[in-house]
Motif scaffolding. Structure first.
Motif, PDB file in Angstrom:
ATOM      1  N   VAL A   1       0.719  -1.261   0.003  1.00  0.00           N
ATOM      2  CA  VAL A   1       0.080  -0.090   0.132  1.00  0.00           C
ATOM      3  C   VAL A   1       0.932   1.173   0.050  1.00  0.00           C
ATOM      4  CG1 VAL A   1      -1.793   1.411   1.239  1.00  0.00           C
ATOM      5  CG2 VAL A   1      -1.862  -1.190   1.157  1.00  0.00           C
ATOM      6  N   VAL A   2       0.692   2.193  -0.867  1.00  0.00           N
ATOM      7  CA  VAL A   2       1.736   3.298  -1.072  1.00  0.00           C
ATOM      8  C   VAL A   2       0.735   4.437  -0.661  1.00  0.00           C
ATOM      9  CG1 VAL A   2       2.813   4.830  -2.739  1.00  0.00           C
ATOM     10  CG2 VAL A   2       2.516   2.363  -3.095  1.00  0.00           C
TER      11      VAL A   2
ATOM     12  N   ILE B   1       4.115  -1.117   3.516  1.00  0.00           N
ATOM     13  CA  ILE B   1       3.492   0.147   3.500  1.00  0.00           C
ATOM     14  C   ILE B   1       4.601   1.513   3.139  1.00  0.00           C
ATOM     15  CG2 ILE B   1       2.057   1.917   4.894  1.00  0.00           C
ATOM     16  CD1 ILE B   1       0.910  -0.415   6.370  1.00  0.00           C
ATOM     17  N   VAL B   2       3.988   2.047   2.161  1.00  0.00           N
ATOM     18  CA  VAL B   2       4.970   3.205   1.871  1.00  0.00           C
ATOM     19  C   VAL B   2       4.513   4.584   2.451  1.00  0.00           C
ATOM     20  CG1 VAL B   2       6.280   4.427   0.069  1.00  0.00           C
ATOM     21  CG2 VAL B   2       5.688   2.013  -0.130  1.00  0.00           C
ATOM     22  N   THR B   3       5.264   5.128   3.278  1.00  0.00           N
ATOM     23  CA  THR B   3       4.942   6.605   3.700  1.00  0.00           C
ATOM     24  C   THR B   3       6.415   7.235   4.053  1.00  0.00           C
ATOM     25  OG1 THR B   3       3.760   8.129   5.318  1.00  0.00           O
ATOM     26  CG2 THR B   3       4.274   5.632   6.220  1.00  0.00           C
TER      27      THR B   3
ATOM     28  N   GLU C   1      10.798   4.258  -4.275  1.00  0.00           N
ATOM     29  CA  GLU C   1      11.890   3.390  -4.844  1.00  0.00           C
ATOM     30  C   GLU C   1      12.200   2.476  -3.929  1.00  0.00           C
ATOM     31  OE1 GLU C   1      11.560   7.117  -6.480  1.00  0.00           O
ATOM     32  OE2 GLU C   1      11.707   6.876  -4.512  1.00  0.00           O
ATOM     33  N   ASP C   2      11.962   2.433  -2.700  1.00  0.00           N
ATOM     34  CA  ASP C   2      12.184   1.275  -1.820  1.00  0.00           C
ATOM     35  C   ASP C   2      11.406   0.106  -1.930  1.00  0.00           C
ATOM     36  OD1 ASP C   2      14.449   2.662  -0.048  1.00  0.00           O
ATOM     37  OD2 ASP C   2      12.854   3.770   0.866  1.00  0.00           O
TER      38      ASP C   2
ATOM     39  N   THR D   1       5.356   2.476 -13.153  1.00  0.00           N
ATOM     40  CA  THR D   1       6.376   2.104 -12.629  1.00  0.00           C
ATOM     41  C   THR D   1       6.057   0.655 -12.107  1.00  0.00           C
ATOM     42  OG1 THR D   1       7.403   4.024 -12.246  1.00  0.00           O
ATOM     43  CG2 THR D   1       8.355   2.110 -11.044  1.00  0.00           C
ATOM     44  N   ALA D   2       4.880   0.485 -11.664  1.00  0.00           N
ATOM     45  CA  ALA D   2       4.366  -0.850 -11.045  1.00  0.00           C
ATOM     46  C   ALA D   2       4.154  -1.804 -12.047  1.00  0.00           C
ATOM     47  CB  ALA D   2       3.179  -0.614 -10.194  1.00  0.00           C
TER      48      ALA D   2
END
Length: 346
Positions: A13-14, A39-41, A64-65, A91-92
């Motif tokens: 989840v971004v 989770i990206v934040t 990027e991570d 990108t995904a």
């Protein structure tokens, strides 16, 4: 990327604002068909909250991570501002990952069409989180229409209105039209989609917008009129500064009308920490039921149970080749084209 029938769909989840925290992460965590892996934040407070709520999930600061971990993932969910959707989704897709994009889909119809093409060429699935198709009141109205309870429907009125003059407290307050800001993009994406699901494709459309909020932002109030090929006329209102709100639905047919007040309960329930496994989740109390009939003889209609989790159940089936996507991206693209037309003429 793996999607075998027995293995959970490995998910990232971004974004962990309203979209990621309130909707996507809880729905994914509650569905045994998925694992919430990343989770990206970049926000330290949100990262700490994500780690507290989901201690077995990896929390990383940047996309990027995330994409460095792509080989260990199947699905990416974008709960970020719409200006970021195209680049992140592209990108995904390039990393051979399936994608859920929050609405508004993307900033332009051209970008939407390109993403659909890229996903098709890559052999991955792309869908849009039009969760309001599973609101309790919408499901109830769908049932009434299937049952012919209203006769021949002539007009449909739908509203998302509330009193929030201070704004949302996030990107929505100041995003420009070019950034997919404005209440027509934000809520119109739901209301137009619902109208099309109920009454079919649109032959003609008209709209009005106004900005009564942030001077550098987009519209804070909008009205849309749709003439469907079926002959039904839909009239849709969106307003975050409504001191008195109108009915959520007001539908008039040749035999009866249906009127419903108040918004679906699932978002506030999820925001308060209720999980979809709670028996009370998605249940509208009788005091919130709509009424069916004619003046002087209208009766309450039991509400269908709200069911946002169905989006992800249907998606899991689609990713395993066992059914269609919950939302075809081309449907959200058509909604975006209507919004673009209204903005161009208003």
């Amino acid at each position: 990327m793996q999607n075998s029938a027995g293995a959970p769909i490995r998910t990232a989840v971004v974004g962990f604002g309203i979209s990621g925290k309130v909707f996507h992460a809880p729905l994914i965590a509650a569905d045994p068909g998925y694992s919430l892996d990343v989770i990206v934040t970049a926000d330290p407070e949100r990262a700490a909250e994500a780690a507290r709520l989901y201690p077995h999930t990896k929390v990383v600061p940047t996309p990027e991570d995330l994409f460095a971990l792509a080989a260990a993932l199947d699905l990416v969910i974008l709960g970020t501002p719409p200006l970021t959707h195209f680049d992140l989704a592209a990108t995904a897709i390039a990393h051979n990952l399936h994608v859920v994009v929050d609405k508004p889909f993307v900033t332009t119809a051209a970008h939407g069409a390109e993403l659909i093409t890229r996903a098709s060429e890559a052999g991955v699935q792309l869908t849009v989180f039009q969760n309001r198709r599973w609101d309790a009141d919408f499901l109830t109205l769908q049932k009434l229409l299937r049952d012919g309870a209203l006769g021949e429907v002539r007009t449909f009125e739908s509203r998302f209105e509330w009193w929030r003059p201070e704004g949302f407290g996030n990107w929505r307050d100041s995003a420009t039209l070019a950034e997919c800001g404005g209440i027509l993009h934000d809520l119109g994406a739901h209301l137009i989609d619902q109208a099309i699901q109920l009454f079919g494709q649109v032959a003609d459309s008209y709209g009005e917008t106004a900005n009564r909020g942030h001077p550098d932002g987009a519209d804070t109030e909008a009205f849309v009129s749709l003439l469907h090929d079926s002959g039904v006329r839909s009239r849709l209102w969106m307003n975050g500064m409504a001191a008195q709100v109108g009915p959520r639905f007001h539908v008039l047919g040749s035999d009866a009308g249906y009127t419903k007040w108040g918004l679906d309960s699932q978002e506030p329930a999820l925001a308060a920490g209720m999980t979809p496994s709670d028996p009370a989740y998605g249940v509208d109390p009788q005091t919130h039921w709509g009424t069916l009939g004619i003046d002087g003889g209208a009766v309450p209609v039991p509400a269908e149970k709200g069911n946002y989790p169905r989006f992800y159940r249907n998606l899991a089936a689609a990713l395993r080749g066992q059914g269609p996507l919950p939302v075809q991206p081309g449907e959200s693209l058509e909604v975006l084209k209507i919004i673009e037309k209204i903005h161009a003429l208003s």
